[in-house]
Enzyme design. Structure first.
Site, PDB file in Angstrom:
ATOM      1  N   ASP A 102      36.403  43.548  38.820  1.00 41.78           N
ATOM      2  CA  ASP A 102      37.057  42.266  39.090  1.00 41.78           C
ATOM      3  C   ASP A 102      36.158  41.480  40.049  1.00 41.78           C
ATOM      4  OD1 ASP A 102      39.060  43.672  37.720  1.00 41.78           O
ATOM      5  OD2 ASP A 102      40.676  42.744  38.881  1.00 41.78           O
ATOM      6  N   LYS A 166      41.064  35.743  35.811  1.00 44.61           N
ATOM      7  CA  LYS A 166      42.119  36.200  36.720  1.00 44.61           C
ATOM      8  C   LYS A 166      42.389  35.104  37.743  1.00 44.61           C
ATOM      9  CE  LYS A 166      42.648  39.833  40.285  1.00 44.61           C
ATOM     10  NZ  LYS A 166      42.052  41.088  40.812  1.00 44.61           N
ATOM     11  N   LYS A 198      44.686  37.533  33.615  1.00 38.02           N
ATOM     12  CA  LYS A 198      45.327  38.368  34.630  1.00 38.02           C
ATOM     13  C   LYS A 198      45.919  37.481  35.714  1.00 38.02           C
ATOM     14  CE  LYS A 198      44.461  42.070  38.023  1.00 38.02           C
ATOM     15  NZ  LYS A 198      43.503  43.113  38.478  1.00 38.02           N
TER      16      LYS A 198
END
Length: 257
Positions: A102, A166, A198
């Site tokens: 991430d 995300k 996300k």
């Protein structure tokens, strides 16, 4: 939402959950608890999301090929590291056993008008994330603020090779919002690539999760949310998921990381 639908939503949310501990005072012992909590009587969470320094310990607990994936964060939380340092951080995390990376994009640079900084960072980390390693890019939408900038960040990350976009780190004042999610999901649809979404930070209940799932189903397709395309990043929501699956109500209170 009736009880049957609530439980159905809770089961889906569990399968999409990146169970997270990115607290500054995290310890090996808390990672052990997190790994255990990710494996429930109702099924597993999609992943755990932890600091890079704990990846090797988590891999030792979960073992190779475990269905609970290990996600970690790089260039986190500020997004201001040098590309070479982020690439090295990524390589080390993957060597330690990370399945998913991430990455915080350099959002301060983007706010200042430097789109190339985002493209270069995502491409460099993408090059380190050889399949089956997944690359999620954190846009920090609460800091980008402007819809046009959230859209542009989404486009840049997708075009540079992100597997997911995300919303947030969970470390700023405004994290996931339905407004940002709407922009990001529509950008995924318009770009035409197989990219996931996300939502992270501020999702503390099954009722919260249902709103994001409903939005994704409306924009993409009713069967679109699955672990390969949709994740929730949260720490406390698991308690609400388990309460609902055990026959209780969903809390109306939101909670972030």
């Amino acid at each position: 939402m009736n009880n049957h639908l609530l439980r159905e939503t809770a089961a889906v949310a569990l399968s999409l959950l990146d169970l997270t501990d990115l607290t500054d005072d995290c310890t090996d012992q808390r990672i052990e608890v997190l790994c255990a909590r990710a494996q429930t009587p109702f099924g597993n969470s999609a992943a755990i999301c932890i600091w890079p320094r704990f990846v090797a310990h988590a891999r030792g607990i979960l073992g190779a090929g475990h269905p609970v994936r290990i996600a970690t964060v790089v260039n986190f939380p500020g997004g201001d590291m040098e590309i070479a340092d982020v690439a090295a951080e990524t390589r080390e995390a993957i060597a330690d056993g990370a399945d998913e990376i991430d990455l915080v994009i350099p959002y301060h640079a983007l706010i200042a008008g430097n789109e190339k900084a985002v493209t270069d960072m995502v491409k460099a980390v993408r090059a380190e994330c050889v399949a089956p390693v997944i690359l999620k890019t954190i846009l920090e939408t609460g800091e980008l603020k402007e819809p046009a900038l959230i859209r542009r960040a989404s486009e840049l990350a997708i075009d540079a090779g992100a597997d997911f976009i995300k919303t947030s780190t969970g470390k700023v004042a405004v994290n996931a919002t339905l407004e940002a999610a709407d922009i990001m999901l529509r950008t995924i649809r318009e770009r035409g690539r197989n990219v996931g979404f996300k939502a992270a930070g501020g999702i503390g209940s099954v009722s919260d999760a249902a709103l994001y799932l409903r939005l994704a189903e409306t924009i993409m397709a009713p069967d679109w949310p699955m672990p390969s395309t949709f994740r929730f990043g949260a720490s406390r929501v698991l308690d609400d998921i388990l309460a609902v699956l055990n026959g209780g109500p969903s809390s109306s209170a939101s909670a972030g990381y």
